[in-house]
Scaffold this motif. Structure first.
Motif, PDB file in Angstrom:
ATOM      1  N   ARG A  24       0.838  -1.202   0.000  1.00 43.12           N
ATOM      2  CA  ARG A  24       0.000   0.000   0.000  1.00 43.12           C
ATOM      3  C   ARG A  24       0.873   1.252   0.000  1.00 43.12           C
ATOM      4  O   ARG A  24       0.624   2.204  -0.743  1.00 43.12           O
ATOM      5  N   GLU A 107      -7.542  -1.244  -2.932  1.00 41.94           N
ATOM      6  CA  GLU A 107      -7.794  -0.990  -1.521  1.00 41.94           C
ATOM      7  C   GLU A 107      -9.105  -1.630  -1.077  1.00 41.94           C
ATOM      8  O   GLU A 107      -9.187  -2.209   0.009  1.00 41.94           O
ATOM      9  N   GLN A 108     -10.125  -1.568  -1.920  1.00 44.64           N
ATOM     10  CA  GLN A 108     -11.393  -2.212  -1.583  1.00 44.64           C
ATOM     11  C   GLN A 108     -11.245  -3.726  -1.515  1.00 44.64           C
ATOM     12  O   GLN A 108     -11.824  -4.374  -0.641  1.00 44.64           O
ATOM     13  N   GLU A 110      -8.534  -5.366  -0.724  1.00 50.47           N
ATOM     14  CA  GLU A 110      -7.805  -5.662   0.516  1.00 50.47           C
ATOM     15  C   GLU A 110      -8.727  -5.579   1.723  1.00 50.47           C
ATOM     16  O   GLU A 110      -8.653  -6.411   2.622  1.00 50.47           O
ATOM     17  N   GLN A 111      -9.613  -4.593   1.728  1.00 45.80           N
ATOM     18  CA  GLN A 111     -10.536  -4.464   2.850  1.00 45.80           C
ATOM     19  C   GLN A 111     -11.491  -5.646   2.908  1.00 45.80           C
ATOM     20  O   GLN A 111     -11.806  -6.148   3.981  1.00 45.80           O
ATOM     21  N   ARG A 112     -11.960  -6.115   1.746  1.00 43.32           N
ATOM     22  CA  ARG A 112     -12.823  -7.303   1.720  1.00 43.32           C
ATOM     23  C   ARG A 112     -12.072  -8.524   2.225  1.00 43.32           C
ATOM     24  O   ARG A 112     -12.622  -9.327   2.972  1.00 43.32           O
ATOM     25  N   ASP A 114      -9.523  -8.497   4.284  1.00 44.37           N
ATOM     26  CA  ASP A 114      -9.312  -8.333   5.721  1.00 44.37           C
ATOM     27  C   ASP A 114     -10.558  -8.709   6.501  1.00 44.37           C
ATOM     28  O   ASP A 114     -10.481  -9.352   7.543  1.00 44.37           O
ATOM     29  N   ARG A 115     -11.715  -8.296   6.000  1.00 49.05           N
ATOM     30  CA  ARG A 115     -12.958  -8.646   6.685  1.00 49.05           C
ATOM     31  C   ARG A 115     -13.185 -10.152   6.674  1.00 49.05           C
ATOM     32  O   ARG A 115     -13.658 -10.721   7.652  1.00 49.05           O
ATOM     33  N   ASP A 120      -9.811  -6.254  11.608  1.00 52.16           N
ATOM     34  CA  ASP A 120     -10.494  -4.955  11.584  1.00 52.16           C
ATOM     35  C   ASP A 120      -9.467  -3.841  11.640  1.00 52.16           C
ATOM     36  O   ASP A 120      -8.469  -3.922  12.330  1.00 52.16           O
ATOM     37  N   HIS A 121      -9.746  -2.749  10.906  1.00 50.28           N
ATOM     38  CA  HIS A 121      -8.851  -1.577  10.909  1.00 50.28           C
ATOM     39  C   HIS A 121      -9.499  -0.456  11.652  1.00 50.28           C
ATOM     40  O   HIS A 121     -10.559  -0.100  11.573  1.00 50.28           O
TER      41      HIS A 121
END
Length: 121
Positions: A24, A107-108, A110-112, A114-115, A120-121
């Motif tokens: 990132r 980024e989206q 990566e967030q999916r 991570d979830r 959690d961030h």
């Protein structure tokens, strides 16, 4: 107390998180560099254009005076240069928008991920 497998899984999760942060950060550096390069081209062209236009003398360009265009009199070289600079500006803006779009998608994703992994961030 955690088992050996749980500790290994936690270490792997931390390593993966560090690698994601590193990627990132690299993407942001590349994006900022691209933006800076495009802005440098735009500002450079805007400062160079008056000097180029000032060197051109009306009537000095042969062949343009007889052309059946709206650019009569010898203004054609200036219009050509402005057109090329406009095209260059359009290319720079398109590259910037494409790069920002790709960064947003990554980024989206990566967030999916991570979830899905419970981070959690």
């Amino acid at each position: 107390m955690r088992s050996h497998e749980e500790r290994i899984a936690e270490v792997r999760r931390r390593i993966a998180e560090k690698e994601r942060q590193k990627r990132r950060k690299q993407r942001r550096i590349v994006a900022i560099s691209c933006i800076a390069a495009c802005l440098a081209v735009i500002f450079g062209a805007s400062f160079v254009m008056p000097g180029i236009s000032g060197q051109m003398v009306p009537g000095n360009s042969s062949g343009y005076e007889t052309a059946a265009t709206i650019l009569g009199g010898g203004a054609a070289p200036e219009y050509i240069i402005i057109g090329l600079l406009s095209f260059l500006l359009g290319v720079c803006v398109t590259i910037l928008c494409f790069r920002v779009h790709l960064l947003d998608k990554e980024e989206q994703a990566e967030q999916r991920g991570d979830r899905a992994n419970g981070i959690d961030h």
